[in-house]
Design a protein around this motif. Structure first.
Motif, mmCIF file in Angstrom:
data_model
loop_
_atom_site.group_PDB
_atom_site.id
_atom_site.type_symbol
_atom_site.label_atom_id
_atom_site.label_comp_id
_atom_site.label_asym_id
_atom_site.label_seq_id
_atom_site.Cartn_x
_atom_site.Cartn_y
_atom_site.Cartn_z
ATOM 1 N N PRO A 92 0.809 -1.234 0.000
ATOM 2 C CA PRO A 92 0.000 0.000 0.000
ATOM 3 C C PRO A 92 0.837 1.276 0.000
ATOM 4 O O PRO A 92 0.375 2.322 -0.477
ATOM 5 N N ASP A 93 2.047 1.219 0.533
ATOM 6 C CA ASP A 93 2.909 2.404 0.610
ATOM 7 C C ASP A 93 3.868 2.526 -0.570
ATOM 8 O O ASP A 93 4.754 3.387 -0.564
ATOM 9 N N TYR A 94 3.682 1.661 -1.574
ATOM 10 C CA TYR A 94 4.649 1.625 -2.664
ATOM 11 C C TYR A 94 4.735 2.949 -3.424
ATOM 12 O O TYR A 94 5.835 3.393 -3.780
ATOM 13 N N ASP A 95 3.626 3.600 -3.652
ATOM 14 C CA ASP A 95 3.653 4.832 -4.436
ATOM 15 C C ASP A 95 4.498 5.907 -3.755
ATOM 16 O O ASP A 95 5.316 6.574 -4.402
ATOM 17 N N ASP A 96 4.321 6.064 -2.437
ATOM 18 C CA ASP A 96 5.137 7.033 -1.696
ATOM 19 C C ASP A 96 6.613 6.625 -1.714
ATOM 20 O O ASP A 96 7.503 7.479 -1.848
#
Length: 242
Positions: A92-96
C-alpha cells in the motif's frame, strides 16, 4: 559532491582533495559533512561543508550558489546521494516509496546539474559523474523502485552527455556493485561472503576507495574524450552467469 559524509562519497571527497581539488562536501546534516571537511582540512586539503537535502530543490540551488561563490568556480559535479529500501510493488505504501526514491536518486541529479550548469559552462574541463548501481543493469526482488531510479540515472547520463557535449562538458555514470559501505553493514559478514563468492568474479565485496578511483579517473584531463558511458565497478558481478 552530494552524499559525501560516508562510504563511497567520503572516499571520493578525500581522494579528490589528495589530488589537489577544492572539495564541496554536502550531506543531509552539517555535522556529518563537517566531519569529512575537517578531516580533509587536517591533512592540508581545501574543503568546505554544507548541509544539503537533495529532495529540496531550493536547497540545491542555494547550496550550489554558495559553494560557487566560496570557491570561485565549479568544475566537477559528483552526484552520489543515496537511499535504499526494499518494498513489494503491491504494498500500500509503494507509491510514496517510489516517489521518494525517484526524488533522491534521480530527480536530484538533474537538479544539481542544472544548478551548477552556469559555472560548468565557464570551465575548460567540466565533468559530471553520476553514481548509479548495478541494480540499473539487473534487478533484485522487491527492489523495483530503486532499480527504476538507477536505470533512469544511466539514461539521464547518456542524454546529458549528448546535450552538453557541444559545451565540452563530459557526463559519465558509475554503477557500483556490492561495496562495503554503511548501507551494507547491516548484512552479516557471513552473508556478504556467501553472496560475493556466489555472484562476483573476484569473490569479494569492493571497497569505497575502488569506486572513488574510477570517479577521479573520469575527471582527469586524460579522460576528456570519455562521455555518455556507464562503467560497472562490480568485481565482475554482471559478467558472471554461474
Amino acid at each position: 559532491m552530494t552524499g559525501a559524509a560516508s562510504g563511497m562519497g567520503r572516499a571520493t571527497a578525500e581522494l579528490f582533495a589528495e589530488d589537489g581539488a577544492n572539495v564541496i562536501v554536502t550531506d543531509r546534516t552539517l555535522e556529518d559533512a563537517q566531519r569529512v571537511a575537517d578531516a580533509i582540512s587536517q591533512r592540508g586539503g581545501p574543503a568546505r561543508a554544507w548541509a544539503l537535502d537533495v529532495a529540496d530543490p531550493q536547497a540545491i540551488t542555494a547550496t550550489v550558489q554558495e559553494a560557487a561563490s566560496f570557491f570561485g568556480a565549479i568544475d566537477i559535479v559528483v552526484n552520489n546521494a543515496e537511499i535504499s529500501g526494499l518494498l513489494p510493488i503491491d504494498d500500500p505504501d509503494y507509491d510514496d516509496h517510489f516517489h521518494r526514491l525517484m526524488t533522491v536518486l534521480l530527480t536530484s541529479h538533474q537538479r544539481v546539474v542544472r544548478a551548477a550548469l552556469p559555472y560548468l559552462r565557464r570551465s575548460d574541463a567540466a565533468r559530471i559523474v553520476n553514481i548509479a548501481s548495478t541494480e540499473a543493469l539487473g534487478a533484485t526482488r522487491h527492489d523495483s523502485a530503486y532499480a527504476a531510479a538507477k536505470a533512469g540515472v544511466t539514461g539521464l547520463t547518456r542524454a546529458m552527455a549528448v546535450d552538453l557535449g557541444p559545451a565540452g562538458i563530459t557526463v559519465s555514470c558509475i554503477c557500483p556493485g556490492p561495496i562495503l559501505t554503511g548501507m551494507t553493514e547491516a548484512i552479516s559478514a557471513e552473508d556478504r561472503d556467501v553472496f560475493a563468492r556466489r555472484r562476483t568474479a573476484l569473490r569479494r565485496y569492493g571497497r569505497p576507495e575502488e569506486v572513488a578511483q574510477i570517479t577521479l579517473s573520469l575527471c582527469l584531463p586524460s579522460a576528456s574524450y570519455i562521455t555518455g558511458t556507464t562503467i560497472p565497478v562490480d568485481g565482475g558481478l554482471m559478467a558472471r552467469n554461474a
